[in-house]
Design a protein around this motif. Sequence first.
Motif, short mmCIF file in Angstrom:
data_model
loop_
_atom_site.label_atom_id
_atom_site.label_comp_id
_atom_site.label_asym_id
_atom_site.label_seq_id
_atom_site.Cartn_x
_atom_site.Cartn_y
_atom_site.Cartn_z
N ILE A 40 0.81 -1.13 0.15
CA ILE A 40 0.15 -0.16 0.05
C ILE A 40 0.88 1.29 0.18
O ILE A 40 1.96 1.39 0.68
N GLY A 41 0.24 2.24 -1.02
CA GLY A 41 1.33 3.48 -1.03
C GLY A 41 0.39 4.63 -0.78
O GLY A 41 -0.58 4.67 -1.13
N SER A 42 1.02 5.53 -0.07
CA SER A 42 0.41 6.94 0.21
C SER A 42 1.15 7.97 -0.78
O SER A 42 2.28 8.04 -0.47
N TYR A 43 0.46 8.61 -1.59
CA TYR A 43 0.99 9.60 -2.42
C TYR A 43 0.59 11.09 -2.43
O TYR A 43 -0.55 11.29 -1.50
N ASN A 44 1.81 11.84 -2.36
CA ASN A 44 1.37 13.48 -2.57
C ASN A 44 1.90 13.56 -4.00
O ASN A 44 2.87 13.16 -4.67
N PHE A 45 1.09 14.54 -4.86
CA PHE A 45 1.45 14.77 -6.21
C PHE A 45 0.82 15.99 -6.39
O PHE A 45 -0.09 16.41 -5.99
N ALA A 46 1.48 16.81 -7.61
CA ALA A 46 1.11 18.22 -7.87
C ALA A 46 1.81 18.18 -9.30
O ALA A 46 2.75 17.85 -9.78
N PRO A 47 1.31 19.26 -10.20
CA PRO A 47 1.67 19.60 -11.36
C PRO A 47 3.00 20.42 -11.30
O PRO A 47 2.94 21.33 -10.09
N ILE A 48 3.82 20.56 -12.10
CA ILE A 48 4.81 21.71 -12.24
C ILE A 48 4.57 22.43 -13.35
O ILE A 48 4.31 21.85 -14.57
N ASN B 76 5.13 26.41 -15.66
CA ASN B 76 6.34 27.45 -15.92
C ASN B 76 5.65 28.87 -15.40
O ASN B 76 4.66 28.78 -14.86
N LYS B 77 6.41 29.75 -15.70
CA LYS B 77 6.28 31.03 -15.48
C LYS B 77 4.77 31.61 -15.98
O LYS B 77 4.16 32.45 -15.26
N GLU B 78 4.38 31.11 -16.91
CA GLU B 78 3.06 31.38 -17.77
C GLU B 78 1.95 30.53 -17.02
O GLU B 78 0.68 30.63 -17.46
N GLY B 79 2.24 29.58 -16.31
CA GLY B 79 1.26 28.49 -15.56
C GLY B 79 1.07 27.38 -16.38
O GLY B 79 -0.04 26.76 -16.16
N VAL B 80 1.75 27.25 -17.52
CA VAL B 80 1.47 26.03 -18.34
C VAL B 80 2.12 24.65 -17.71
O VAL B 80 3.21 24.99 -17.17
N ILE B 81 1.43 23.74 -17.42
CA ILE B 81 1.94 22.51 -16.94
C ILE B 81 3.02 21.80 -17.86
O ILE B 81 2.88 21.76 -18.98
N ILE B 82 4.34 21.74 -17.34
CA ILE B 82 5.50 21.25 -18.04
C ILE B 82 6.01 20.09 -17.49
O ILE B 82 6.94 19.19 -17.85
N GLY B 83 5.21 19.35 -16.33
CA GLY B 83 5.67 18.19 -15.45
C GLY B 83 4.90 17.92 -14.37
O GLY B 83 3.75 18.60 -14.00
N SER B 84 5.43 16.82 -13.75
CA SER B 84 5.04 16.49 -12.54
C SER B 84 5.80 16.24 -11.30
O SER B 84 6.78 15.69 -11.56
N VAL B 85 5.69 16.42 -10.04
CA VAL B 85 6.37 16.05 -8.82
C VAL B 85 5.47 15.01 -8.10
O VAL B 85 4.36 15.34 -7.76
N VAL B 86 6.05 13.80 -7.63
CA VAL B 86 5.13 12.94 -6.90
C VAL B 86 6.08 12.37 -5.97
O VAL B 86 7.34 11.98 -6.20
N THR B 87 5.57 12.12 -4.70
CA THR B 87 6.29 11.44 -3.65
C THR B 87 5.44 10.32 -3.11
O THR B 87 4.16 10.42 -3.22
N GLY B 88 5.97 8.99 -2.91
CA GLY B 88 5.28 8.07 -2.50
C GLY B 88 5.96 7.21 -1.32
O GLY B 88 7.28 7.31 -1.00
N ARG B 89 4.90 6.52 -0.32
CA ARG B 89 5.57 6.11 0.80
C ARG B 89 4.73 4.71 1.01
O ARG B 89 3.58 4.52 0.87
#
Length: 290
Positions: A184-192, A194-207
């Motif tokens: 079982i994994g517990s995740y935190n995640f959010a989009p990355i 740029n300065k214009e607010g365009v999504i250019i990636g993601s960052v995720v942590t899992g435990r």
Amino acid sequence: SFDADYYAIWRERATKAGLGSSICVPLRTSINEKPFGSMAIYSERKSGFLEDEITMIENLAGDISYAISSRHMELERKQLEDENYLTNVKLEIAMNSMSDAIFISDVEGNFLHFNEAFATFHKFKNIQECAKTLKEYPLFLNVYSMEGELLPLERWAVPSALRGEAGIDREFTLQRKDTGERWIGSYNFAPIRNKEGVIIGSVVTGRDITQKKKAEEELKNEVLYRTKLMENAHDGIAIINQNFEVIEANQRFVDMIGYTKDELYKLHVWDFNISFSEAEIRKRFSDLSN
């Protein structure tokens, strides 16, 4: 405007040096850019420079400008590469110092950075064995909701973040298809963005919280077992904390005291025990703890 007195000083020096004429041309990256320098050429001839000589000098100034600007660009590029390298080194050191799995992807789901804990979390032998793109993971990994639903790839953490979603403590059950291992994994995640607010990636942590969930379930079962024993007991039983408050009591005890459970849980022992004063009760508890 031409200042004869100002240039007279330089004319006098030039005459003493045996110079008869000069030409000065700007150095710039393009004709529309401001000059970043200048090139001056002096001649002993008083008649100045011929037209083709002037053209040659202007062309030479262009070549020199290009060479200088190219060198500057190369130095800036090298400096940027060095800064990016140092940033990546610092990022990897920071990520590898953390026990949680951390992974950063681009907008296509390619993993740009992940740490050693990422490999451990996904049951790889080492970080070199890790798949580098999200699309590879459904080949060997199943992800389920906590209700047991098999989730399609678009409902996993990374695609959710790339759609602009953010999640905190989202729990999923994972299973390796090749080994059958489940956790079982517990995740935190959010989009990355740029300065214009365009999504250019993601960052995720899992435990991995498998043991934590198991302990919670065991504790829940223990509490249910204890509650069942207390409710079936013929005697009145109450559990009192260090602040002299009742935190749990069976119905027999409630009936004996004459309060409802909600009322009882708001009282201290001395509020319903008239046999002893607060000081005596505190002393008796103190004697028990010693």
